[in-house]
Design an enzyme around this catalytic site. Structure first.
Site, mmCIF file in Angstrom:
data_model
loop_
_atom_site.group_PDB
_atom_site.id
_atom_site.type_symbol
_atom_site.label_atom_id
_atom_site.label_comp_id
_atom_site.label_asym_id
_atom_site.label_seq_id
_atom_site.Cartn_x
_atom_site.Cartn_y
_atom_site.Cartn_z
ATOM 1 N N ASP A 16 -14.937 38.625 20.054
ATOM 2 C CA ASP A 16 -14.374 37.210 20.152
ATOM 3 C C ASP A 16 -14.958 36.478 21.445
ATOM 4 O O ASP A 16 -14.891 37.088 22.549
ATOM 5 C CB ASP A 16 -12.743 37.323 20.164
ATOM 6 C CG ASP A 16 -12.206 36.137 20.073
ATOM 7 O OD1 ASP A 16 -11.197 35.865 19.162
ATOM 8 O OD2 ASP A 16 -12.617 35.068 20.653
ATOM 9 N N ASP A 110 -16.276 32.542 15.537
ATOM 10 C CA ASP A 110 -16.505 33.195 17.010
ATOM 11 C C ASP A 110 -15.843 34.526 17.033
ATOM 12 O O ASP A 110 -15.803 35.125 18.187
ATOM 13 C CB ASP A 110 -15.943 32.349 18.131
ATOM 14 C CG ASP A 110 -14.462 32.427 18.531
ATOM 15 O OD1 ASP A 110 -13.861 32.630 17.586
ATOM 16 O OD2 ASP A 110 -14.050 32.415 19.517
ATOM 17 N N GLU A 111 -15.555 35.217 16.104
ATOM 18 C CA GLU A 111 -15.005 36.544 16.040
ATOM 19 C C GLU A 111 -15.250 37.368 14.767
ATOM 20 O O GLU A 111 -15.273 36.791 13.520
ATOM 21 C CB GLU A 111 -13.518 36.413 16.297
ATOM 22 C CG GLU A 111 -12.684 35.922 15.123
ATOM 23 C CD GLU A 111 -10.968 35.890 15.475
ATOM 24 O OE1 GLU A 111 -10.837 36.923 15.747
ATOM 25 O OE2 GLU A 111 -10.497 34.813 15.483
HETATM 26 P P1 TTP Z 1 -10.066 31.233 19.742
HETATM 27 O O1 TTP Z 1 -10.995 32.547 19.493
HETATM 28 O O2 TTP Z 1 -8.814 31.538 19.480
HETATM 29 O O3 TTP Z 1 -10.062 30.623 21.115
HETATM 30 P P2 TTP Z 1 -11.314 30.555 22.007
HETATM 31 O O4 TTP Z 1 -12.375 31.151 21.677
HETATM 32 O O5 TTP Z 1 -11.529 29.067 22.472
HETATM 33 O O6 TTP Z 1 -10.568 31.068 23.232
HETATM 34 P P3 TTP Z 1 -10.510 32.838 23.610
HETATM 35 O O7 TTP Z 1 -10.772 33.338 22.484
HETATM 36 O O8 TTP Z 1 -11.196 33.158 24.935
HETATM 37 O O9 TTP Z 1 -8.873 32.932 23.818
HETATM 38 O O10 TTP Z 1 -10.741 30.009 18.773
HETATM 39 C C1 TTP Z 1 -12.117 29.908 18.498
HETATM 40 C C2 TTP Z 1 -12.334 28.573 18.530
HETATM 41 O O11 TTP Z 1 -11.701 27.767 17.494
HETATM 42 C C3 TTP Z 1 -12.013 27.777 19.609
HETATM 43 O O12 TTP Z 1 -12.885 27.674 20.377
HETATM 44 C C4 TTP Z 1 -11.818 26.280 19.028
HETATM 45 C C5 TTP Z 1 -11.179 26.662 17.742
HETATM 46 N N1 TTP Z 1 -9.862 26.582 17.580
HETATM 47 C C6 TTP Z 1 -9.546 25.247 17.191
HETATM 48 O O13 TTP Z 1 -9.837 24.408 16.576
HETATM 49 N N2 TTP Z 1 -8.014 25.051 16.850
HETATM 50 C C7 TTP Z 1 -7.330 26.065 17.157
HETATM 51 O O14 TTP Z 1 -5.898 26.026 17.382
HETATM 52 C C8 TTP Z 1 -7.630 27.239 17.762
HETATM 53 C C9 TTP Z 1 -6.650 28.559 18.424
HETATM 54 C C10 TTP Z 1 -9.047 27.396 17.850
HETATM 55 MG MG MG Z 2 -12.469 33.082 21.148
#
Ligand code: TTP
Ligand code: MG
Length: 366
Positions: A16, A110-111
């Site tokens: 991720d 992203d994951e």
């Molecule tokens: P995440 O992987 O949940 O968050 P992140 O990568 O920003 O942070 P981390 O993993 O380090 O905790 O989500 C990936 C992307 O998805 C995030 O950059 C933006 C988008 N996203 C939204 O648009 N709305 C949301 O509510 C969430 C949780 C994520």
């Molecule tokens: Mg992330």
């Protein structure tokens, strides 16, 4: 494959990206580096999609109204999303994952989950591969990712979040039970603040409490989620990593009980193969341009012949028409055959035969 208590053990990774959208913005705009950044709408009623780790220290996070985020962190820089850039990075990391295994299941841009029990390259060590994948991602995208390594999806996903950002957490099978037992209920996948509250009210605070709870009671109160949680708390999580990648070809073949040589005997076999293939193409929603027929003769010599059509083939009669030519117009028309196969390639995604809707007004033909 590694065994633990006599059972085959999988190696599952969850990878991720860290503060994904915000990290891409900081990468592409050096002035934003080291500063609290939120990606989202800057308008009064906008919402933060994600925040850089600098901003998270102020309590800014995903799904928070921008107005509140700015109150918590007045120096916050709010930038609009650039989905094109995020999609490009997503494709790059996907390509990296696929160099290591065919079993890649993306969950979001992203994951992804990766099953690396039998990797395409590198040693069969989840830890070593996770480290390599993180290094590849950093080199290729100049962004960091966090990875979790364990024996199933649930533990891998929990693990990847434990040491963010730039983390690598391994939960080997011998540590799984203790780890799950001590895991707070809110960290279990699918448990939001509401469910956590209801669990707490029932005296369930950790994985150990989940294990001790009556499974029927859990299922009654929380439905499917209750059943799932009871299972994973016991370390039971066999959900496979499923890749949704489109196949490059589809094929079917039959080996005969006795060798066949007469066209009258072969014809129905060919027809059946084409029908089965057409059904699979329909399920996969693909059409094909190339048909290949494979014939193994009784003396084990192998003949494969292909033909590429001008247009897309999708129905059984279309496949059969081409397969027939390939199978029967051969140099050895009467030689006994032990195996017959048909495959299709040059596949194209899309609804097969779309009936043109009647247009509400006349249009000029091109
Ligand atoms: P995440 O992987 O949940 O968050 P992140 O990568 O920003 O942070 P981390 O993993 O380090 O905790 O989500 C990936 C992307 O998805 C995030 O950059 C933006 C988008 N996203 C939204 O648009 N709305 C949301 O509510 C969430 C949780 C994520
Ligand atoms: Mg992330």
């Amino acid at each position: 494959m590694r065994r633990y208590h006599g059972k085959r053990v999988r190696k599952v990774l969850h990878v991720d990206m860290d503060a994904f959208y915000a990290s891409v913005e900081q990468r592409d705009r050096p002035k934003l580096r080291g500063r609290p950044v939120a990606v989202g709408s800057a308008s009064q009623r906008g919402v933060v999609m994600t925040a850089s780790y600098e901003a998270r220290r102020f309590g800014v996070g995903s799904a928070m109204p921008t107005a509140r985020a700015l109150r918590r962190c007045p120096e916050l820089v709010v930038v609009p999303a650039r989905f094109e850039a995020y999609r490009a990075v997503s494709a790059e990391i996907r390509a990296i994952f696929e160099r290591y295994t065919d079993l890649v299941e993306p969950l979001a841009l992203d994951e992804a989950y990766l099953d690396v029990t039998e990797p395409r390259r590198g040693p069969a060590s989840g830890t070593v591969l996770a480290r390599q994948i993180k290094a590849d991602i950093l080199m290729r995208t100049r962004l960091t990712a966090s990875a979790g390594v364990s024996t199933g999806k649930f533990l891998a996903k929990v693990a990847s979040a434990l040491e963010k950002p730039d983390g690598l957490t391994v939960i080997p099978p011998e540590r799984a039970e203790a780890f799950l037992g001590g895991l707070p209920i809110a960290r279990f996948h699918g448990v939001g603040p509401r469910t956590a509250e209801r669990m707490t009210a029932l005296g369930i605070h950790t994985g150990a409490d989940l294990r001790a709870a009556d499974p029927h009671e859990l299922a009654r109160v929380f439905g499917k989620l209750g059943h799932f949680l009871h299972e994973v708390a016991h370390g039971r999580d066999d959900r496979p990593v499923v890749s949704h990648r489109e196949p490059k070809s589809l094929g079917a073949e039959t080996t005969f009980a006795r060798d066949l040589s007469r066209r009258a005997e072969l014809e129905p076999v060919l027809e059946e193969l084409c029908q089965g293939l057409a059904a699979r193409m329909e399920r996969a929603r693909v059409s094909a341009r190339t048909v290949t027929v494979k014939v193994r003769y009784a003396d084990f010599t192998l003949l494969t012949r292909s033909r590429t059509a001008q247009g897309d083939l999708c129905t059984a009669p279309e496949l059969l028409a081409t397969a027939r030519v390939l199978a029967f117009e051969t140099a050895r028309p009467d030689a006994p055959i032990r195996l017959l196969g048909v495959s299709v390639s040059h596949l194209r995604q899309g609804p097969l035969r779309v009936v043109q809707p009647t247009l509400p007004f006349p249009t000029a033909d091109p």
